[in-house]
Design a protein around this motif. Structure first.
Motif, PDB file in Angstrom:
ATOM      1  N   GLU A  37       0.819  -1.214   0.000  1.00  0.00           N
ATOM      2  CA  GLU A  37       0.000   0.000   0.000  1.00  0.00           C
ATOM      3  C   GLU A  37       0.857   1.271   0.000  1.00  0.00           C
ATOM      4  OE1 GLU A  37      -2.458  -0.299   3.440  1.00  0.00           O
ATOM      5  OE2 GLU A  37      -3.728  -1.886   2.607  1.00  0.00           O
ATOM      6  N   VAL A  38       1.966   1.256   0.738  1.00  0.00           N
ATOM      7  CA  VAL A  38       2.746   2.495   0.889  1.00  0.00           C
ATOM      8  C   VAL A  38       3.594   2.821  -0.337  1.00  0.00           C
ATOM      9  CG1 VAL A  38       2.788   2.320   3.413  1.00  0.00           C
ATOM     10  CG2 VAL A  38       4.692   1.362   2.080  1.00  0.00           C
ATOM     11  N   PRO A  44       4.193   8.977  -1.661  1.00  0.00           N
ATOM     12  CA  PRO A  44       5.580   9.392  -1.433  1.00  0.00           C
ATOM     13  C   PRO A  44       6.531   8.197  -1.393  1.00  0.00           C
ATOM     14  CG  PRO A  44       4.089  10.511   0.080  1.00  0.00           C
ATOM     15  CD  PRO A  44       3.280   9.459  -0.600  1.00  0.00           C
ATOM     16  N   GLY A  45       6.017   7.037  -0.947  1.00  0.00           N
ATOM     17  CA  GLY A  45       6.853   5.845  -0.884  1.00  0.00           C
ATOM     18  C   GLY A  45       7.338   5.414  -2.253  1.00  0.00           C
ATOM     19  N   LEU A  46       6.435   5.407  -3.224  1.00  0.00           N
ATOM     20  CA  LEU A  46       6.840   5.009  -4.574  1.00  0.00           C
ATOM     21  C   LEU A  46       7.817   6.028  -5.156  1.00  0.00           C
ATOM     22  CD1 LEU A  46       6.660   3.076  -6.926  1.00  0.00           C
ATOM     23  CD2 LEU A  46       4.668   4.339  -7.754  1.00  0.00           C
ATOM     24  N   ALA A  47       7.579   7.305  -4.911  1.00  0.00           N
ATOM     25  CA  ALA A  47       8.494   8.341  -5.411  1.00  0.00           C
ATOM     26  C   ALA A  47       9.899   8.127  -4.857  1.00  0.00           C
ATOM     27  CB  ALA A  47       7.966   9.722  -5.026  1.00  0.00           C
ATOM     28  N   ALA A  48       9.986   7.738  -3.581  1.00  0.00           N
ATOM     29  CA  ALA A  48      11.290   7.513  -2.962  1.00  0.00           C
ATOM     30  C   ALA A  48      11.974   6.285  -3.551  1.00  0.00           C
ATOM     31  CB  ALA A  48      11.128   7.359  -1.450  1.00  0.00           C
ATOM     32  N   VAL A  49      11.207   5.248  -3.839  1.00  0.00           N
ATOM     33  CA  VAL A  49      11.776   4.040  -4.452  1.00  0.00           C
ATOM     34  C   VAL A  49      12.325   4.353  -5.841  1.00  0.00           C
ATOM     35  CG1 VAL A  49      11.236   1.745  -5.357  1.00  0.00           C
ATOM     36  CG2 VAL A  49      10.375   2.420  -3.114  1.00  0.00           C
ATOM     37  N   VAL A  50      11.566   5.103  -6.622  1.00  0.00           N
ATOM     38  CA  VAL A  50      12.009   5.466  -7.974  1.00  0.00           C
ATOM     39  C   VAL A  50      13.261   6.340  -7.910  1.00  0.00           C
ATOM     40  CG1 VAL A  50      11.399   6.733 -10.067  1.00  0.00           C
ATOM     41  CG2 VAL A  50       9.723   5.210  -8.993  1.00  0.00           C
ATOM     42  N   GLY A  54      15.554   4.169  -9.833  1.00  0.00           N
ATOM     43  CA  GLY A  54      15.325   4.541 -11.226  1.00  0.00           C
ATOM     44  C   GLY A  54      13.968   4.094 -11.744  1.00  0.00           C
ATOM     45  N   GLU A  55      13.570   4.672 -12.865  1.00  0.00           N
ATOM     46  CA  GLU A  55      12.249   4.383 -13.425  1.00  0.00           C
ATOM     47  C   GLU A  55      12.155   2.993 -14.035  1.00  0.00           C
ATOM     48  OE1 GLU A  55      10.718   7.433 -15.908  1.00  0.00           O
ATOM     49  OE2 GLU A  55      10.822   8.976 -14.341  1.00  0.00           O
ATOM     50  N   ASN A  84      14.698  -1.224   2.284  1.00  0.00           N
ATOM     51  CA  ASN A  84      14.122  -1.357   3.615  1.00  0.00           C
ATOM     52  C   ASN A  84      14.086  -0.021   4.353  1.00  0.00           C
ATOM     53  OD1 ASN A  84      13.697  -4.075   3.256  1.00  0.00           O
ATOM     54  ND2 ASN A  84      15.556  -4.712   4.316  1.00  0.00           N
ATOM     55  N   ALA A  85      15.113   0.795   4.155  1.00  0.00           N
ATOM     56  CA  ALA A  85      15.176   2.095   4.815  1.00  0.00           C
ATOM     57  C   ALA A  85      14.067   3.025   4.333  1.00  0.00           C
ATOM     58  CB  ALA A  85      16.538   2.745   4.578  1.00  0.00           C
ATOM     59  N   ILE A  86      13.594   2.808   3.122  1.00  0.00           N
ATOM     60  CA  ILE A  86      12.479   3.594   2.593  1.00  0.00           C
ATOM     61  C   ILE A  86      11.145   3.058   3.107  1.00  0.00           C
ATOM     62  CG2 ILE A  86      11.211   4.220   0.492  1.00  0.00           C
ATOM     63  CD1 ILE A  86      13.935   4.018  -1.002  1.00  0.00           C
TER      64      ILE A  86
END
Length: 207
Positions: A37-38, A44-50, A54-55, A84-86
């Motif tokens: 879900e996050v 914001p979680g997905l934005a941080a992963v990208v 990278g895309e 994990n930190a994200i």
């Protein structure tokens, strides 16, 4: 409220135990589900992963490509730590919200795959570990989930060892055998949890 940590290695059968406990009346806080879900599109979680990976870890529709991300992080301990930190702080915050909404007399079971890895045992009143031999885990991942053996071994290696999980266990459910042997053990664990919850309520009332 009785706070229970539930964990087990990949392929050990933790999800089935979680489902059975929910049927008995436990409030389940599923860390895996929250972790999905996050990082949904627009979060914001997905934005941080990208930003970190990278895309290339996105599908054509802009959602997280979980197999692609998994192939990256489970082959590289440093990248797994970055992910994990994200995700973990976001999961922790949402889990706390769900726990708070459960009610004072609830038995809240936190379904946490990486409980041992992240030293989370002290957060709970007790820890239930679903245990299976590594060979059993591997067979379930390759035969039941259709996972390639190399990927299955990598995912297992990225987790705590069997011994590390058992070291934090208050109660152990042996799921090395057939499914029909699991339910009686889960019922016994539920009876133990309800007894502990009742004792806790009495002690708190006497304070």
């Amino acid at each position: 409220m009785l706070k229970v940590g539930l964990t087990g290695g990949i392929g050990a059968g933790k999800s089935e135990v979680s489902r059975l406990l929910a049927g008995y009346g436990a409030v389940i806080v599923d860390a895996d589900r929250i972790a999905r879900e996050v990082v949904e599109p627009g979060t914001p979680g997905l934005a941080a992963v990208v930003a970190a990976f990278g895309e290339a870890v996105l599908t054509a529709e802009g959602a997280l490509d979980r197999p692609k991300l998994g192939s990256i992080v489970f082959a590289d301990a440093a990248k797994l730590q970055t992910l994990n930190a994200i995700v973990h702080p976001l999961v922790g915050a949402r889990s706390a919200e769900l726990e708070a909404a459960a009610g004072a007399d609830a038995i809240v079971v936190h379904d946490v795959p990486l409980l041992a890895e992240n030293g989370l045992a002290p957060l709970y009143d007790l820890v239930v570990v679903v245990d299976a031999a590594p060979g059993t885990q591997l067979a379930r991942l390759t035969e039941l989930r259709g996972m390639a053996e190399e990927e299955a071994r990598a995912r297992m290696a990225a987790q705590a060892t069997r011994e590390q999980r058992l070291a934090v266990a208050t109660l152990v459910i042996d799921n090395d055998g057939p499914l029909e042997a699991l339910e009686p053990q889960v019922r016994a664990v539920w009876e133990e949890l309800t007894a502990r919850a009742a004792k806790q309520a009495v002690e708190q009332a006497a304070e």
